[in-house]
Write a protein that holds these residues in place. Structure first.
Motif, PDB file in Angstrom:
ATOM      1  N   ALA A   1      50.573  52.430  62.676  1.00  0.00           N
ATOM      2  CA  ALA A   1      50.567  51.515  61.431  1.00  0.00           C
ATOM      3  C   ALA A   1      49.021  50.623  61.586  1.00  0.00           C
ATOM      4  O   ALA A   1      48.731  50.588  62.600  1.00  0.00           O
ATOM      5  N   GLY A   2      48.679  50.111  60.724  1.00  0.00           N
ATOM      6  CA  GLY A   2      47.724  49.024  60.630  1.00  0.00           C
ATOM      7  C   GLY A   2      46.448  49.788  60.210  1.00  0.00           C
ATOM      8  O   GLY A   2      45.306  49.158  60.362  1.00  0.00           O
ATOM      9  N   THR A   3      46.316  51.202  59.982  1.00  0.00           N
ATOM     10  CA  THR A   3      45.114  51.962  59.862  1.00  0.00           C
ATOM     11  C   THR A   3      44.357  51.527  58.670  1.00  0.00           C
ATOM     12  O   THR A   3      43.159  51.380  58.643  1.00  0.00           O
ATOM     13  N   VAL A   4      45.292  51.170  57.686  1.00  0.00           N
ATOM     14  CA  VAL A   4      44.667  50.782  56.249  1.00  0.00           C
ATOM     15  C   VAL A   4      44.772  49.357  56.119  1.00  0.00           C
ATOM     16  O   VAL A   4      45.767  48.658  56.208  1.00  0.00           O
ATOM     17  N   GLN A   5      43.732  48.673  55.839  1.00  0.00           N
ATOM     18  CA  GLN A   5      43.754  47.254  55.737  1.00  0.00           C
ATOM     19  C   GLN A   5      43.645  46.748  54.184  1.00  0.00           C
ATOM     20  O   GLN A   5      42.581  47.330  53.444  1.00  0.00           O
ATOM     21  N   LEU A   6      44.734  46.186  53.406  1.00  0.00           N
ATOM     22  CA  LEU A   6      44.528  45.922  51.910  1.00  0.00           C
ATOM     23  C   LEU A   6      44.707  44.289  51.732  1.00  0.00           C
ATOM     24  O   LEU A   6      45.345  43.686  52.463  1.00  0.00           O
ATOM     25  N   HIS A   7      44.067  44.199  50.900  1.00  0.00           N
ATOM     26  CA  HIS A   7      43.527  42.454  50.601  1.00  0.00           C
ATOM     27  C   HIS A   7      43.683  42.412  49.168  1.00  0.00           C
ATOM     28  O   HIS A   7      42.692  43.094  48.391  1.00  0.00           O
ATOM     29  N   ASP A   8      44.583  41.768  48.580  1.00  0.00           N
ATOM     30  CA  ASP A   8      44.542  41.645  46.897  1.00  0.00           C
ATOM     31  C   ASP A   8      45.074  40.251  46.524  1.00  0.00           C
ATOM     32  O   ASP A   8      46.022  39.707  46.955  1.00  0.00           O
ATOM     33  N   ASP A   9      43.846  39.440  45.955  1.00  0.00           N
ATOM     34  CA  ASP A   9      44.425  38.240  45.393  1.00  0.00           C
ATOM     35  C   ASP A   9      44.016  38.037  44.044  1.00  0.00           C
ATOM     36  O   ASP A   9      43.380  38.873  43.318  1.00  0.00           O
ATOM     37  N   ASP A  10      43.709  36.869  43.647  1.00  0.00           N
ATOM     38  CA  ASP A  10      43.410  36.591  42.257  1.00  0.00           C
ATOM     39  C   ASP A  10      42.162  36.947  41.657  1.00  0.00           C
ATOM     40  O   ASP A  10      41.795  37.015  40.651  1.00  0.00           O
ATOM     41  N   HIS A  11      41.107  37.063  42.641  1.00  0.00           N
ATOM     42  CA  HIS A  11      39.787  37.212  42.418  1.00  0.00           C
ATOM     43  C   HIS A  11      39.164  38.621  42.879  1.00  0.00           C
ATOM     44  O   HIS A  11      38.240  39.069  42.307  1.00  0.00           O
TER      45      HIS A  11
ATOM     46  N   THR B   1      31.809  49.973  57.126  1.00  0.00           N
ATOM     47  CA  THR B   1      31.819  48.735  57.804  1.00  0.00           C
ATOM     48  C   THR B   1      31.148  49.068  59.165  1.00  0.00           C
ATOM     49  O   THR B   1      30.618  50.223  59.344  1.00  0.00           O
ATOM     50  N   GLU B   2      30.798  47.971  60.024  1.00  0.00           N
ATOM     51  CA  GLU B   2      30.122  48.277  61.360  1.00  0.00           C
ATOM     52  C   GLU B   2      30.797  48.995  62.196  1.00  0.00           C
ATOM     53  O   GLU B   2      30.298  49.721  62.872  1.00  0.00           O
ATOM     54  N   THR B   3      32.254  49.301  61.931  1.00  0.00           N
ATOM     55  CA  THR B   3      33.106  49.932  62.993  1.00  0.00           C
ATOM     56  C   THR B   3      33.264  51.618  62.331  1.00  0.00           C
ATOM     57  O   THR B   3      34.092  52.060  62.651  1.00  0.00           O
ATOM     58  N   GLY B   4      32.588  51.837  61.275  1.00  0.00           N
ATOM     59  CA  GLY B   4      32.838  53.263  60.774  1.00  0.00           C
ATOM     60  C   GLY B   4      33.867  53.348  59.897  1.00  0.00           C
ATOM     61  O   GLY B   4      34.620  54.526  59.820  1.00  0.00           O
ATOM     62  N   GLN B   5      34.233  52.391  59.196  1.00  0.00           N
ATOM     63  CA  GLN B   5      35.346  52.354  58.147  1.00  0.00           C
ATOM     64  C   GLN B   5      34.634  52.621  56.782  1.00  0.00           C
ATOM     65  O   GLN B   5      33.562  51.923  56.657  1.00  0.00           O
ATOM     66  N   LEU B   6      35.498  52.750  55.818  1.00  0.00           N
ATOM     67  CA  LEU B   6      35.330  52.789  54.526  1.00  0.00           C
ATOM     68  C   LEU B   6      35.708  51.656  53.795  1.00  0.00           C
ATOM     69  O   LEU B   6      36.845  51.399  53.752  1.00  0.00           O
ATOM     70  N   GLU B   7      34.947  50.764  53.140  1.00  0.00           N
ATOM     71  CA  GLU B   7      35.494  49.676  52.251  1.00  0.00           C
ATOM     72  C   GLU B   7      35.271  49.749  50.787  1.00  0.00           C
ATOM     73  O   GLU B   7      34.152  50.058  50.324  1.00  0.00           O
ATOM     74  N   PHE B   8      36.381  49.595  50.003  1.00  0.00           N
ATOM     75  CA  PHE B   8      36.242  49.786  48.454  1.00  0.00           C
ATOM     76  C   PHE B   8      36.696  48.490  48.084  1.00  0.00           C
ATOM     77  O   PHE B   8      37.886  47.979  48.473  1.00  0.00           O
ATOM     78  N   ARG B   9      36.056  47.753  47.290  1.00  0.00           N
ATOM     79  CA  ARG B   9      36.295  46.536  46.701  1.00  0.00           C
ATOM     80  C   ARG B   9      35.798  46.341  45.169  1.00  0.00           C
ATOM     81  O   ARG B   9      34.896  46.697  44.939  1.00  0.00           O
ATOM     82  N   HIS B  10      36.593  45.562  44.403  1.00  0.00           N
ATOM     83  CA  HIS B  10      36.360  45.404  43.116  1.00  0.00           C
ATOM     84  C   HIS B  10      36.888  43.993  42.684  1.00  0.00           C
ATOM     85  O   HIS B  10      37.781  43.486  43.313  1.00  0.00           O
ATOM     86  N   ASN B  11      36.180  43.251  41.680  1.00  0.00           N
ATOM     87  CA  ASN B  11      36.603  42.115  41.270  1.00  0.00           C
ATOM     88  C   ASN B  11      38.032  42.296  40.263  1.00  0.00           C
ATOM     89  O   ASN B  11      38.256  43.288  39.884  1.00  0.00           O
ATOM     90  N   ARG B  12      38.625  41.161  40.369  1.00  0.00           N
ATOM     91  CA  ARG B  12      39.959  41.414  39.693  1.00  0.00           C
ATOM     92  C   ARG B  12      39.759  40.759  38.180  1.00  0.00           C
ATOM     93  O   ARG B  12      39.628  39.479  38.119  1.00  0.00           O
ATOM     94  N   GLN B  13      40.175  41.340  37.107  1.00  0.00           N
ATOM     95  CA  GLN B  13      40.205  41.115  35.946  1.00  0.00           C
ATOM     96  C   GLN B  13      41.582  41.479  35.168  1.00  0.00           C
ATOM     97  O   GLN B  13      41.176  42.483  34.286  1.00  0.00           O
ATOM     98  N   PRO B  14      42.639  41.158  35.603  1.00  0.00           N
ATOM     99  CA  PRO B  14      43.925  41.740  35.166  1.00  0.00           C
ATOM    100  C   PRO B  14      43.785  41.844  33.565  1.00  0.00           C
ATOM    101  O   PRO B  14      43.587  40.956  32.846  1.00  0.00           O
ATOM    102  N   LYS B  15      44.471  43.163  33.547  1.00  0.00           N
ATOM    103  CA  LYS B  15      44.928  43.190  31.936  1.00  0.00           C
ATOM    104  C   LYS B  15      46.274  42.411  31.503  1.00  0.00           C
ATOM    105  O   LYS B  15      47.008  42.142  32.425  1.00  0.00           O
ATOM    106  N   MET B  16      46.525  42.195  30.427  1.00  0.00           N
ATOM    107  CA  MET B  16      47.688  41.541  29.926  1.00  0.00           C
ATOM    108  C   MET B  16      48.697  42.691  29.824  1.00  0.00           C
ATOM    109  O   MET B  16      48.787  43.309  28.906  1.00  0.00           O
ATOM    110  N   LEU B  17      49.282  43.073  30.953  1.00  0.00           N
ATOM    111  CA  LEU B  17      50.284  44.067  30.818  1.00  0.00           C
ATOM    112  C   LEU B  17      51.749  43.520  30.926  1.00  0.00           C
ATOM    113  O   LEU B  17      51.824  42.572  31.634  1.00  0.00           O
TER     114      LEU B  17
END
Length: 113
Positions: free
Chosen positions: A92-102, A53-69
């Motif tokens: 607290a707040g050091t890690v930012q997590l976002h998880d939605d349907d996509h 990121t612009e502020t020197g953090q590492l961003e890891f992201r991927h599309n969601r294609q959930p398995k039928m579990l």
């Protein structure tokens, strides 16, 4: 190699942040999470993007294609990773997590010594 065209990984790392370090096994946990909980095939590839990121953090992201579990999608590895970062940074707040349907994304601080 196992998934051939089923996975694409894009790196967008700014050179100024390449000296930053991560908690050990960070990529192992994140890649394992992405593959374990998502369908991976050449017809529906898993797109992973790793960037700084612009502020020197590492961003890891991927599309969601959930398995039928039938088991819950709660990943202990992600919680362990978050706890390691909280322990190292002692706040607290050091890690930012976002998880939605996509999309799943996590932003982690890089460690500069």
């Amino acid at each position: 190699t196992r998934f051939e065209n089923g996975i694409s990984i894009t790196l967008d790392l700014k050179e100024v942040f390449l000296s930053g370090q991560m908690v050990p096994l960070t990529f192992q946990i994140l890649i394992d999470h992405a593959i374990h909980y998502n369908m991976v095939s050449s017809a529906r590839p898993l797109h992973i993007r790793i960037a700084t990121t612009e502020t020197g953090q590492l961003e890891f992201r991927h599309n969601r294609q959930p398995k039928m579990l039938t088991m819950p999608l709660d990943t202990p590895g992600i919680h362990v990773l978050i706890n390691r970062y909280k322990f190292l940074f002692n706040r607290a707040g050091t890690v930012q997590l976002h998880d939605d349907d996509h999309e799943f994304s996590i932003i982690l601080p890089l460690i500069f010594t």
